[in-house]
Design an enzyme around this catalytic site. Structure first.
Site, PDB file in Angstrom:
ATOM      1  N   HIS A  64       0.850  -1.210   0.000  1.00  0.00           N
ATOM      2  CA  HIS A  64       0.000   0.000   0.000  1.00  0.00           C
ATOM      3  C   HIS A  64       0.879   1.251   0.000  1.00  0.00           C
ATOM      4  O   HIS A  64       0.460   2.313  -0.425  1.00  0.00           O
ATOM      5  CB  HIS A  64      -0.884   0.035   1.269  1.00  0.00           C
ATOM      6  CG  HIS A  64      -1.650  -1.228   1.501  1.00  0.00           C
ATOM      7  ND1 HIS A  64      -2.573  -1.701   0.597  1.00  0.00           N
ATOM      8  CD2 HIS A  64      -1.606  -2.141   2.508  1.00  0.00           C
ATOM      9  CE1 HIS A  64      -3.083  -2.843   1.061  1.00  0.00           C
ATOM     10  NE2 HIS A  64      -2.524  -3.136   2.209  1.00  0.00           N
ATOM     11  N   HIS A  94       5.579   6.229   7.207  1.00  0.00           N
ATOM     12  CA  HIS A  94       5.271   5.877   5.817  1.00  0.00           C
ATOM     13  C   HIS A  94       4.758   7.125   5.122  1.00  0.00           C
ATOM     14  O   HIS A  94       4.578   8.171   5.758  1.00  0.00           O
ATOM     15  CB  HIS A  94       4.212   4.750   5.777  1.00  0.00           C
ATOM     16  CG  HIS A  94       2.924   5.161   6.371  1.00  0.00           C
ATOM     17  ND1 HIS A  94       2.638   5.050   7.738  1.00  0.00           N
ATOM     18  CD2 HIS A  94       1.840   5.767   5.812  1.00  0.00           C
ATOM     19  CE1 HIS A  94       1.436   5.540   7.970  1.00  0.00           C
ATOM     20  NE2 HIS A  94       0.944   5.997   6.834  1.00  0.00           N
ATOM     21  N   HIS A  96       2.108   8.835   1.762  1.00  0.00           N
ATOM     22  CA  HIS A  96       1.028   8.722   0.763  1.00  0.00           C
ATOM     23  C   HIS A  96       1.370   9.717  -0.337  1.00  0.00           C
ATOM     24  O   HIS A  96       1.898  10.809  -0.038  1.00  0.00           O
ATOM     25  CB  HIS A  96      -0.324   9.076   1.399  1.00  0.00           C
ATOM     26  CG  HIS A  96      -0.671   8.223   2.590  1.00  0.00           C
ATOM     27  ND1 HIS A  96      -1.482   7.121   2.516  1.00  0.00           N
ATOM     28  CD2 HIS A  96      -0.281   8.320   3.888  1.00  0.00           C
ATOM     29  CE1 HIS A  96      -1.602   6.578   3.727  1.00  0.00           C
ATOM     30  NE2 HIS A  96      -0.876   7.276   4.568  1.00  0.00           N
ATOM     31  N   GLU A 106      -3.240  13.285   2.073  1.00  0.00           N
ATOM     32  CA  GLU A 106      -4.536  12.825   2.607  1.00  0.00           C
ATOM     33  C   GLU A 106      -5.252  14.017   3.245  1.00  0.00           C
ATOM     34  O   GLU A 106      -6.375  14.356   2.842  1.00  0.00           O
ATOM     35  CB  GLU A 106      -4.298  11.710   3.629  1.00  0.00           C
ATOM     36  CG  GLU A 106      -3.603  10.496   2.990  1.00  0.00           C
ATOM     37  CD  GLU A 106      -3.933   9.190   3.655  1.00  0.00           C
ATOM     38  OE1 GLU A 106      -3.601   9.016   4.831  1.00  0.00           O
ATOM     39  OE2 GLU A 106      -4.566   8.344   3.000  1.00  0.00           O
ATOM     40  N   HIS A 119       3.552  10.243   7.390  1.00  0.00           N
ATOM     41  CA  HIS A 119       2.897   9.921   8.661  1.00  0.00           C
ATOM     42  C   HIS A 119       3.888   9.235   9.590  1.00  0.00           C
ATOM     43  O   HIS A 119       4.431   8.173   9.258  1.00  0.00           O
ATOM     44  CB  HIS A 119       1.693   8.998   8.411  1.00  0.00           C
ATOM     45  CG  HIS A 119       0.554   9.709   7.752  1.00  0.00           C
ATOM     46  ND1 HIS A 119      -0.439   9.046   7.046  1.00  0.00           N
ATOM     47  CD2 HIS A 119       0.259  11.027   7.643  1.00  0.00           C
ATOM     48  CE1 HIS A 119      -1.305   9.921   6.586  1.00  0.00           C
ATOM     49  NE2 HIS A 119      -0.911  11.129   6.916  1.00  0.00           N
ATOM     50  N   THR A 197      -6.170   6.132   8.371  1.00  0.00           N
ATOM     51  CA  THR A 197      -6.724   6.520   7.052  1.00  0.00           C
ATOM     52  C   THR A 197      -6.752   5.339   6.081  1.00  0.00           C
ATOM     53  O   THR A 197      -7.066   5.510   4.908  1.00  0.00           O
ATOM     54  CB  THR A 197      -5.874   7.639   6.422  1.00  0.00           C
ATOM     55  OG1 THR A 197      -4.561   7.098   6.130  1.00  0.00           O
ATOM     56  CG2 THR A 197      -5.759   8.842   7.329  1.00  0.00           C
TER      57      THR A 197
END
Ligand SMILES: CCCCCCc1ccc(S(N)(=O)=O)cc1
Ligand SMILES: [Zn+2]
Length: 259
Positions: A64, A94, A96, A106, A119, A197
């Site tokens: 992911h 990590h 996004h 996000e 994050h 999330t």
């Protein structure tokens, strides 16, 4: 067997509610943050991040995103103060990101999306483990840091240089001596009660979103988009747009550590 969750049309954020009903809960994340709507809280103490680079263990592609995992068997890498009480230990960080530079974060700020969001995930040491804490309303604290296009970020380069070993889902490699504090911008933060999330979307996160972004260069950004959602031997699919869109605020208050 239900599809594993992901970010594609058939298993993406608007499908998660079928396996994770809390997706429609009262304190879901991320949110769109309106700085004008945040209330200055003079009682908020400055965030205290203390990280020991020797706690850094490994970097892995979980299909992911990629994450850097830390040893969390002592209080040597912790988060204190800010909107939280007690001591929270760093578990992992990590990111996004988007397929292109106009999306990827996000949280958004008055509708503005950033190309990346970092994050830093911490758990409350009043509970025996991360797994236990993840289901408690005050169990987790995640520091969110926006990344914008700009100068190359030297401390991020060390993370990028490890990507060759974790290109496919499930790959992991030893990763040592990294201090995530080098990824921290200033200390202006916007805080609210929210959730994970990604599934299981547990409503256990005190969110601490830092107002000032850090910079990465276009070349560095491109490296992120070379990681694969897919495992070795599968048709390759690059990890991009691994972000959940903002969720309803449902009356929650956002507190600001600045006027
Ligand atoms: C009981 C197991 C829970 C694993 C939760 C793993 C996880 C950590 C952080 C985030 S994020 N994007 O909200 O920072 C999402 C998921
Ligand atoms: Zn995340």
């Amino acid at each position: 067997m239900a599809h594993a969750w992901g970010y594609a049309a058939n298993n993406g954020p608007d499908k998660w509610v079928s396996n994770f009903p809390v997706a429609d809960g009262p304190r879901q994340s991320p949110i769109d943050i309106l700085p004008g709507g945040a209330s200055y809280d003079s009682g908020l103490k400055p965030l205290r991040l203390k990280y020991d680079p020797s706690n850094c263990l490994e970097i892995l592609n979980n299909g992911h995103s990629f994450q850097v995992t830390f040893a969390d068997d002592s209080d040597s890498s912790t988060l204190k103060e800010g909107p939280i009480s007690g001591v929270y230990r760093l578990k992992q960080f990590h990111f996004h990101w988007g397929a292109c530079d106009d999306k990827g974060s996000e949280h958004t700020v008055a509708g503005t999306k950033f190309p990346f969001e970092l994050h830093l995930v911490h758990w409350n040491t009043k509970y025996p483990s991360f797994g236990e804490a993840a289901s408690k309303p005050d169990g987790l604290a995640v520091v969110g840091v926006f990344l914008k296009i700009g100068d190359a970020n030297p401390s991020l380069q060390k993370v990028l240089d490890a990507f060759n070993n974790i290109r496919a889902k499930g790959k992991q490699t030893f990763f040592a001596d990294f201090d995530p504090k080098t990824l921290r911008p200033g200390c202006l933060d916007l805080d609210y009660d929210g959730s994970l999330t990604t599934p299981p979307l547990l409503e256990s996160v005190s969110w601490i979103v830092l107002k000032e972004p850090i910079s990465v260069s276009p070349t560095q950004m491109t490296r992120f988009r070379g990681l694969l959602f897919t495992g070795e031997g599968e048709a390759p699919c690059c990890i991009v747009d691994n972000y959940r869109p903002p969720q309803p605020l449902k009356g929650r208050q956002v507190r600001a550590s600045f006027k």
